[in-house]
Motif scaffolding. Structure first.
Motif, short mmCIF file in Angstrom:
data_model
loop_
_atom_site.label_atom_id
_atom_site.label_comp_id
_atom_site.label_asym_id
_atom_site.label_seq_id
_atom_site.Cartn_x
_atom_site.Cartn_y
_atom_site.Cartn_z
N GLY A 293 0.79 -1.23 0.00
CA GLY A 293 0.00 0.00 0.00
C GLY A 293 0.81 1.27 0.00
N THR A 294 2.13 1.15 -0.13
CA THR A 294 3.01 2.31 0.00
C THR A 294 2.69 3.40 -1.02
OG1 THR A 294 4.77 0.91 0.86
CG2 THR A 294 5.41 3.07 0.01
N TYR A 295 2.31 3.00 -2.21
CA TYR A 295 2.06 3.99 -3.27
C TYR A 295 0.56 4.21 -3.50
CZ TYR A 295 6.98 4.15 -4.38
OH TYR A 295 8.33 4.35 -4.31
N GLN A 296 -0.25 3.89 -2.50
CA GLN A 296 -1.69 4.09 -2.64
C GLN A 296 -2.00 5.55 -3.00
OE1 GLN A 296 -4.37 2.14 0.14
NE2 GLN A 296 -5.56 4.00 0.34
N VAL A 298 -1.00 7.10 -5.58
CA VAL A 298 0.10 7.69 -6.33
C VAL A 298 0.13 7.08 -7.73
CG1 VAL A 298 2.62 7.95 -6.46
CG2 VAL A 298 1.45 8.08 -4.24
N PRO A 299 0.35 7.87 -8.79
CA PRO A 299 0.46 7.29 -10.13
C PRO A 299 1.51 6.18 -10.17
CG PRO A 299 0.34 9.67 -10.28
CD PRO A 299 0.47 9.35 -8.82
N GLY A 300 1.15 5.05 -10.73
CA GLY A 300 2.06 3.92 -10.79
C GLY A 300 1.85 2.89 -9.70
N ALA A 301 0.90 3.15 -8.80
CA ALA A 301 0.68 2.24 -7.67
C ALA A 301 0.29 0.85 -8.14
CB ALA A 301 -0.40 2.81 -6.75
N ARG A 302 -0.53 0.77 -9.18
CA ARG A 302 -0.99 -0.53 -9.67
C ARG A 302 0.19 -1.35 -10.19
NH1 ARG A 302 -2.65 -2.14 -14.66
NH2 ARG A 302 -2.62 0.01 -15.42
N HIS A 303 1.11 -0.69 -10.89
CA HIS A 303 2.29 -1.38 -11.41
C HIS A 303 3.15 -1.89 -10.25
CE1 HIS A 303 1.38 0.09 -15.45
NE2 HIS A 303 1.17 1.27 -14.90
N PHE A 304 3.31 -1.08 -9.22
CA PHE A 304 4.10 -1.47 -8.06
C PHE A 304 3.49 -2.71 -7.40
CE2 PHE A 304 4.97 -1.25 -3.48
CZ PHE A 304 6.35 -1.15 -3.47
N ARG A 305 2.18 -2.68 -7.16
CA ARG A 305 1.52 -3.81 -6.50
C ARG A 305 1.60 -5.07 -7.35
NH1 ARG A 305 -2.39 0.16 -5.36
NH2 ARG A 305 -3.71 -0.64 -7.04
N ARG A 306 1.42 -4.93 -8.64
CA ARG A 306 1.43 -6.12 -9.51
C ARG A 306 2.79 -6.80 -9.48
NH1 ARG A 306 3.42 -6.90 -14.23
NH2 ARG A 306 3.67 -4.66 -14.67
N ILE A 307 3.84 -6.03 -9.63
CA ILE A 307 5.18 -6.62 -9.64
C ILE A 307 5.50 -7.24 -8.28
CG2 ILE A 307 7.64 -6.10 -9.82
CD1 ILE A 307 6.89 -3.97 -11.92
N MET A 308 5.20 -6.51 -7.22
CA MET A 308 5.53 -7.02 -5.89
C MET A 308 4.69 -8.23 -5.53
SD MET A 308 8.06 -5.22 -5.00
CE MET A 308 8.23 -6.20 -3.52
N THR A 309 3.45 -8.28 -5.99
CA THR A 309 2.60 -9.41 -5.66
C THR A 309 2.99 -10.67 -6.44
OG1 THR A 309 0.73 -7.94 -5.20
CG2 THR A 309 0.21 -10.24 -5.63
#
Length: 339
Positions: A293-296, A298-309
């Protein structure tokens, strides 16, 4: 009252805490939250007395250097067992032991601890007295406003009076009733209405007692509003799902003249912890599931979550997964600026 008690529960200083949450507030989560706020009081997940007495103490009680102040929450109703576990907790270096009188799950009820103890305030008082006799660190109570058909104000006042008489250094109140029959644990976090006024009135009746509130607090503005009437605020899911809220706590609650960490700075600060844990054999996903949830917002949050997940769960995943996720966020943001 010990010096540690004074430091944590001086009613002249507001306290902000991150609530104990099963499967969430493990040591990796707490290490990340401590990066964001040096003052917030952190809690372990609830640990049962049986798990400590008969299980893996190292797994349950281990914490990282610099994580304190951290409180350990116990689940149980046997005063002798609670006292034994509290001594372990103090010896491990925790700053507080908290008794769970609020969790409504079926497993907790079958073990006779958690919210069902609202029905047995005398037993709860005996447990608190045993904990106080065993340790010198603060002993606190976390409860609901009642369960099932109890009249909430009467139930809350009765429990509060008894645990304070037994020596509880603070009371944290989840301002919802718990329904032991008919609602799931998840529904018990949302369905029963919040009754903040009951907690406010408890504080008015007990002005010299530390009273903190939990339940439904989701913003810094709500936190500040509650702290005008109470001594502490405990934030649960909102702090976990949008952890960057915690980066503002030292300024908003503790009055420090400091700017909040950015998401990038938070990741940089947490990176060393991740690398140390990876070197110790911890799987990446076990550490980084708490930063999704760090980038909740923020633009790009979905990309961050997808890669980390996805990538963090693959065999052999290492710190480069985080690098790739951060690079994806930066690329997305740069693309927006260039558009």
């Amino acid at each position: 009252m010990t010096e540690k008690t004074k430091k944590l529960y001086d009613i002249n200083q507001s306290v902000f805490a991150v609530a104990p949450m099963l499967d969430w507030t493990d040591r990796h989560c707490r290490a990340f939250h401590r990066v964001l706020s040096k003052n917030a009081l952190l809690y372990t997940e609830m640990i049962t007395t049986g798990a400590l007495i008969h299980g893996d103490k190292e797994r349950h009680l281990r914490f990282s250097e610099g994580e304190q102040p951290t409180a350990c929450q116990l689940g149980g109703s046997d005063p002798k067992a609670l006292a034994e576990c509290a001594k372990m907790i103090e010896d491990w270096g925790y700053h507080e032991v908290n008794l769970n009188v609020g969790c409504p799950s079926d497993r907790v009820q079958s073990g006779k601890f958690g919210a069902c103890l609202m029905l047995e305030p005398d037993l709860v008082a005996q447990c608190i007295a045993a904990l106080k006799d065993a340790v010198s660190i603060p002993v606190t109570t976390k409860c609901r406003i009642g369960v099932d058909d109890q009249e909430p104000e009467e139930a809350l006042n009765t429990l509060a009076d008894k645990v304070i008489a037994a020596g509880s250094d603070a009371i944290w109140v989840h301002a919802r009733k718990a329904w032991l029959k008919g609602l799931s644990p998840k529904e018990n976090r949302d369905v029963p209405p919040l009754e903040y006024d009951l907690v406010y009135r408890l504080k008015q009746r007990l002005p010299d007692v530390f009273i903190g509130l939990n339940g439904g607090v989701a913003t810094l503005e709500e936190t500040s509003a509650h702290l005008e009437k109470l001594d502490g605020v405990m934030m649960g899911r909102a702090a976990y799902q949008n952890p960057m809220l915690l980066a503002h706590i030292d300024r908003v609650v503790y009055g420090e003249d400091k700017s909040a960490l950015t998401s990038v700075e938070a990741m940089d600060a947490y990176r060393g912890y991740i690398e140390n844990e990876l070197n110790a054999g911890t799987k990446l996903a076990s550490i980084t599931r708490h930063i999704l949830g760090t980038y909740q917002g923020v633009p790009g949050a979905r990309h961050f979550r997808r890669i980390m997940t996805v990538e963090a769960n693959k065999p052999g995943a290492d710190i480069t997964v985080l690098d790739d996720a951060l690079a994806a966020v930066a690329h997305h943001q740069n693309a927006i600026r260039a558009a």
